[in-house]
Motif scaffolding. Structure first.
Motif, PDB file in Angstrom:
ATOM      1  N   ASP A   1     -21.848 -10.211   6.691  1.00  0.00           N
ATOM      2  CA  ASP A   1     -21.966 -10.774   5.346  1.00  0.00           C
ATOM      3  C   ASP A   1     -20.972 -11.902   5.100  1.00  0.00           C
ATOM      4  O   ASP A   1     -21.160 -12.700   4.174  1.00  0.00           O
ATOM      5  N   GLU A   2     -19.940 -11.971   5.907  1.00  0.00           N
ATOM      6  CA  GLU A   2     -18.957 -13.045   5.751  1.00  0.00           C
ATOM      7  C   GLU A   2     -19.582 -14.416   5.972  1.00  0.00           C
ATOM      8  O   GLU A   2     -19.046 -15.430   5.513  1.00  0.00           O
ATOM      9  N   ALA A   3     -20.697 -14.463   6.702  1.00  0.00           N
ATOM     10  CA  ALA A   3     -21.371 -15.735   7.000  1.00  0.00           C
ATOM     11  C   ALA A   3     -22.651 -15.894   6.190  1.00  0.00           C
ATOM     12  O   ALA A   3     -23.564 -16.605   6.601  1.00  0.00           O
ATOM     13  N   SER A   4     -22.717 -15.276   5.031  1.00  0.00           N
ATOM     14  CA  SER A   4     -23.959 -15.289   4.246  1.00  0.00           C
ATOM     15  C   SER A   4     -24.350 -16.688   3.761  1.00  0.00           C
ATOM     16  O   SER A   4     -25.509 -16.910   3.393  1.00  0.00           O
ATOM     17  N   TYR A   5     -23.407 -17.634   3.764  1.00  0.00           N
ATOM     18  CA  TYR A   5     -23.706 -18.998   3.315  1.00  0.00           C
ATOM     19  C   TYR A   5     -23.713 -19.982   4.489  1.00  0.00           C
ATOM     20  O   TYR A   5     -23.648 -21.189   4.309  1.00  0.00           O
ATOM     21  N   VAL A   6     -23.831 -19.460   5.701  1.00  0.00           N
ATOM     22  CA  VAL A   6     -23.870 -20.301   6.907  1.00  0.00           C
ATOM     23  C   VAL A   6     -25.252 -20.183   7.521  1.00  0.00           C
ATOM     24  O   VAL A   6     -25.675 -19.094   7.907  1.00  0.00           O
ATOM     25  N   THR A   7     -25.966 -21.296   7.609  1.00  0.00           N
ATOM     26  CA  THR A   7     -27.273 -21.272   8.255  1.00  0.00           C
ATOM     27  C   THR A   7     -27.626 -22.654   8.777  1.00  0.00           C
ATOM     28  O   THR A   7     -27.180 -23.680   8.242  1.00  0.00           O
ATOM     29  N   GLY A   8     -28.386 -22.685   9.865  1.00  0.00           N
ATOM     30  CA  GLY A   8     -28.851 -23.948  10.437  1.00  0.00           C
ATOM     31  C   GLY A   8     -27.815 -24.702  11.237  1.00  0.00           C
ATOM     32  O   GLY A   8     -27.952 -25.900  11.461  1.00  0.00           O
ATOM     33  N   THR A   9     -26.803 -24.002  11.731  1.00  0.00           N
ATOM     34  CA  THR A   9     -25.722 -24.711  12.407  1.00  0.00           C
ATOM     35  C   THR A   9     -25.420 -24.088  13.760  1.00  0.00           C
ATOM     36  O   THR A   9     -25.887 -22.994  14.085  1.00  0.00           O
ATOM     37  N   THR A  10     -24.629 -24.793  14.548  1.00  0.00           N
ATOM     38  CA  THR A  10     -24.161 -24.299  15.843  1.00  0.00           C
ATOM     39  C   THR A  10     -22.652 -24.170  15.811  1.00  0.00           C
ATOM     40  O   THR A  10     -21.944 -25.112  15.436  1.00  0.00           O
ATOM     41  N   VAL A  11     -22.157 -23.000  16.199  1.00  0.00           N
ATOM     42  CA  VAL A  11     -20.727 -22.769  16.363  1.00  0.00           C
ATOM     43  C   VAL A  11     -20.409 -22.895  17.848  1.00  0.00           C
ATOM     44  O   VAL A  11     -20.915 -22.122  18.664  1.00  0.00           O
ATOM     45  N   TYR A  12     -19.609 -23.880  18.202  1.00  0.00           N
ATOM     46  CA  TYR A  12     -19.247 -24.100  19.602  1.00  0.00           C
ATOM     47  C   TYR A  12     -18.026 -23.259  19.962  1.00  0.00           C
ATOM     48  O   TYR A  12     -17.012 -23.278  19.261  1.00  0.00           O
ATOM     49  N   VAL A  13     -18.148 -22.516  21.046  1.00  0.00           N
ATOM     50  CA  VAL A  13     -17.061 -21.673  21.536  1.00  0.00           C
ATOM     51  C   VAL A  13     -16.754 -22.160  22.948  1.00  0.00           C
ATOM     52  O   VAL A  13     -17.242 -21.618  23.943  1.00  0.00           O
ATOM     53  N   ASP A  14     -15.976 -23.243  23.025  1.00  0.00           N
ATOM     54  CA  ASP A  14     -15.868 -23.951  24.305  1.00  0.00           C
ATOM     55  C   ASP A  14     -14.480 -24.474  24.615  1.00  0.00           C
ATOM     56  O   ASP A  14     -14.312 -25.234  25.570  1.00  0.00           O
TER      57      ASP A  14
END
Length: 255
Positions: free
Chosen positions: A232-245
């Motif tokens: 639920d912490e990411a309830s306002y996050v959509t349509g994106t890419t989180v890079y873990v690199d």
């Protein structure tokens, strides 16, 4: 715990990043559907680790590259655990070949598992969520190669580039249903798929020179990003890419 009272389906979770995601979500209270091509020892070992983390789940076998199998996995998961709240499209393959030598069979395998599989697994889960009048979370394991060229892996890059655009479209289309859709894009992670790299000091050194944080990623690094997007912490996050690199994407150059 952040994932209490949720059920997460993690494809390709018999090993590597998929297993780490399954266990991390379980540590936060999620029940886990361990999905892999076969109900083999590795999948059962993931389920054992899920239980050791204090949760529960089941193993369901299926080839995500088959639409029939993908729908069957979702139906079986709902039958066993009652519902699905989170889908993690982690299953993926790659084939190394110069473009002029790529076979149709290898192209079909990569695109079927990486892109077609994620597409129709998502469709099946979204139909379930719509019919049960609930929102949910879709998290895809993409790659820095949705942005970064990777010579000799053109089919893999095409599949991940397609996943990037799929996420952007679905974020808009599924928002009215309360469903968020995002990618997590790992860079170089120390898993079995990189065994050759890990045992080649010169190649490994050249790669590390391109990573500002000067280390390979760990499966836990990816799993923690998935946990955030699934919660639920990411309830306002959509349509994106989180890079873990480790910064690789913005510091990379072909040697």
């Amino acid at each position: 715990m952040r994932m209490n009272d949720t059920v997460a389906l993690v494809t390709g979770s018999a090993q590597g990043i998929g297993r780490a995601i399954a266990v991390r979500l379980a540590q936060e209270g999620a029940k886990i559907v361990v999905e892999d091509r076969q109900d083999a020892d590795a999948a059962e070992q993931t389920l054992a680790q899920v239980r050791a983390a204090g949760s529960d789940g089941c193993v369901i076998a299926g080839n995500v590259g088959s639409v029939h199998d993908a729908r069957g996995v979702v139906d079986a998961a709902v039958a066993k655990l009652g519902r699905i709240d989170v889908l993690v499209n982690n299953a993926g393959v790659e084939r190394n070949a110069p473009f002029l030598e790529v076979s149709e069979a290898d192209y079909d395998l990569v695109l079927d598992v990486n892109l077609k599989g994620a597409f129709f697994m998502t469709q099946a889960v979204v139909r379930h969520l719509r019919d049960s009048h609930r929102g949910g979370r879709i998290v895809n394991i993409s790659s820095v190669h949705e942005e970064l060229p990777f010579p000799h892996f053109t089919s893999y890059c095409a599949s991940k580039g397609g996943m990037k655009m799929m996420v952007r479209n679905l974020a808009i289309e599924l928002a009215p249903l309360g469903i968020t859709v995002n990618n997590v894009a790992p860079g170089a992670v120390g898993t079995a798929i990189n065994n050759k790299l890990l045992h080649d000091p010169a190649e490994l050194s050249a790669l590390l020179a391109n990573i500002p944080l000067k280390r390979l990623g760990k499966v836990e690094d990816v799993a923690n990003a998935v946990l955030f997007l699934a919660s639920d912490e990411a309830s306002y996050v959509t349509g994106t890419t989180v890079y873990v690199d480790g910064g690789l994407l913005w510091n990379y150059s072909e040697q």
